[in-house]
Scaffold this active site. Structure first.
Site, PDB file in Angstrom:
ATOM      1  N   ASP A 255      43.149  54.703  34.323  1.00  0.00           N
ATOM      2  CA  ASP A 255      42.480  54.152  35.482  1.00  0.00           C
ATOM      3  C   ASP A 255      43.335  52.952  35.929  1.00  0.00           C
ATOM      4  OD1 ASP A 255      40.391  53.483  37.350  1.00  0.00           O
ATOM      5  OD2 ASP A 255      39.785  51.908  35.938  1.00  0.00           O
TER       6      ASP A 255
ATOM      7  N   ASP B  15      42.233  50.044  38.561  1.00  0.00           N
ATOM      8  CA  ASP B  15      41.498  48.788  38.777  1.00  0.00           C
ATOM      9  C   ASP B  15      40.743  48.367  37.514  1.00  0.00           C
ATOM     10  OD1 ASP B  15      42.173  48.761  41.586  1.00  0.00           O
ATOM     11  OD2 ASP B  15      40.675  50.321  41.883  1.00  0.00           O
TER      12      ASP B  15
ATOM     13  N   GLY C 146      34.246  50.915  38.832  1.00  0.00           N
ATOM     14  CA  GLY C 146      34.820  52.259  38.734  1.00  0.00           C
ATOM     15  C   GLY C 146      34.213  53.283  39.673  1.00  0.00           C
TER      16      GLY C 146
ATOM     17  N   ARG D 245      33.861  54.144  46.877  1.00  0.00           N
ATOM     18  CA  ARG D 245      33.457  53.245  47.952  1.00  0.00           C
ATOM     19  C   ARG D 245      32.059  53.550  48.475  1.00  0.00           C
ATOM     20  NH1 ARG D 245      37.685  52.733  52.762  1.00  0.00           N
ATOM     21  NH2 ARG D 245      39.048  52.740  50.920  1.00  0.00           N
TER      22      ARG D 245
ATOM     23  N   SER E  67      40.405  54.964  43.791  1.00  0.00           N
ATOM     24  CA  SER E  67      40.670  54.137  44.968  1.00  0.00           C
ATOM     25  C   SER E  67      41.637  54.773  45.957  1.00  0.00           C
ATOM     26  CB  SER E  67      41.227  52.782  44.531  1.00  0.00           C
ATOM     27  OG  SER E  67      41.569  52.017  45.669  1.00  0.00           O
TER      28      SER E  67
ATOM     29  N   ASN F  67      43.129  52.889  47.917  1.00  0.00           N
ATOM     30  CA  ASN F  67      44.160  51.850  47.999  1.00  0.00           C
ATOM     31  C   ASN F  67      45.088  51.860  46.786  1.00  0.00           C
ATOM     32  OD1 ASN F  67      43.297  50.315  50.487  1.00  0.00           O
ATOM     33  ND2 ASN F  67      41.400  50.225  49.309  1.00  0.00           N
TER      34      ASN F  67
END
Ligand code: G6P
Ligand code: MG
Length: 213
Positions: free
Chosen positions: A8, A10, A46, A49, A114, A116
């Site tokens: 992962d 973030d 986790g 959005r 994400s 991003n």
């Protein structure tokens, strides 16, 4: 015998989970909705959005247009926060770990919810250290669904049974376990229900620490 390690992003390789929280917190404040750090850890960490926003506005009436606007607003705040990111924001020892994995002949991939993800990897200048990148554009069903980890395993051509997944979120550990992989949790022990092993942080974690039982 592990053949691939799926990370992962973030909250594992860098502290962007803090930026996600700050962006959601700003939006929640503007909407007059209470949001605590504890709730963030339990329900947003986790999580994708839209699912994150759905948790924040639960029980309140918003139109689809308003939902779209709020997702965009949060993402704008998040993008402001990551704009300044530099290679120094990789977790200490993270770059060395990724190099060590490569030297040992194992595959590595990112499995992040994400959209991003690539921007962050580019800012951190670690994009070339991965054999595959699965991000928020790769699959429809978000964590705790196993899809993103199964997709990442496919990217590096490794059967799920030979993969280790690394996650700071309980939803992520659920995804890893449901995918049939070994799960390394990153964070306080109490956060995870099904992790095979837990380390408090990824700081200075070496390949040996991941592989040893
Ligand atoms: C990661 C983060 C979450 C975030 C999700 C979607 O899983 O841990 O906090 O909500 O990605 O990110 P995005 O950048 O696409 O909004
Ligand atoms: Mg995470």
């Amino acid at each position: 015998k592990a053949k691939a390690i799926l990370f992962d992003l973030d909250g594992v390789l860098t502290d962007t989970s803090e930026y996600h929280y700050r962006a959601w917190k700003q939006l929640a404040d503007e909407e007059g909705i209470p949001l605590t750090k504890e709730e963030n850890d339990a329900h947003l960490r986790g999580v994708g959005r839209r699912d994150s926003l759905m948790y924040i506005i639960r029980g309140r009436n918003y139109s689809e247009d308003q939902i779209q606007e709020m997702m965009k607003r949060k993402n704008d705040y998040y993008n402001k926060l990551i704009e300044q990111m530099s290679p120094s924001e990789v977790v200490p020892g993270g770059r060395e770990l990724l190099q060590e994995i490569r030297q040992a002949g194992l595959k590595s991939a990112v499995a992040s919810a994400s959209k991003n993800c690539r921007t962050v990897l580019e800012r951190l200048q670690i994009i070339d250290l991965f054999d595959g990148i699965a991000d928020g554009n790769s699959v429809v069903n978000g964590k705790p669904a196993p899809d993103i980890f199964v997709f990442a395993a496919g990217l590096v051509g490794t059967p799920v049974i030979d993969c280790i997944g690394v996650e700071d979120a309980d939803a992520g550990v659920e995804a890893i376990k449901t995918a049939g992989m070994y799960a390394l949790g990153v964070g306080p022990k109490e956060r995870f229900k099904r992790a095979n092993k837990v380390v408090p942080t990824m700081e200075n974690i070496r390949l040996q620490d991941i592989l040893a039982d």
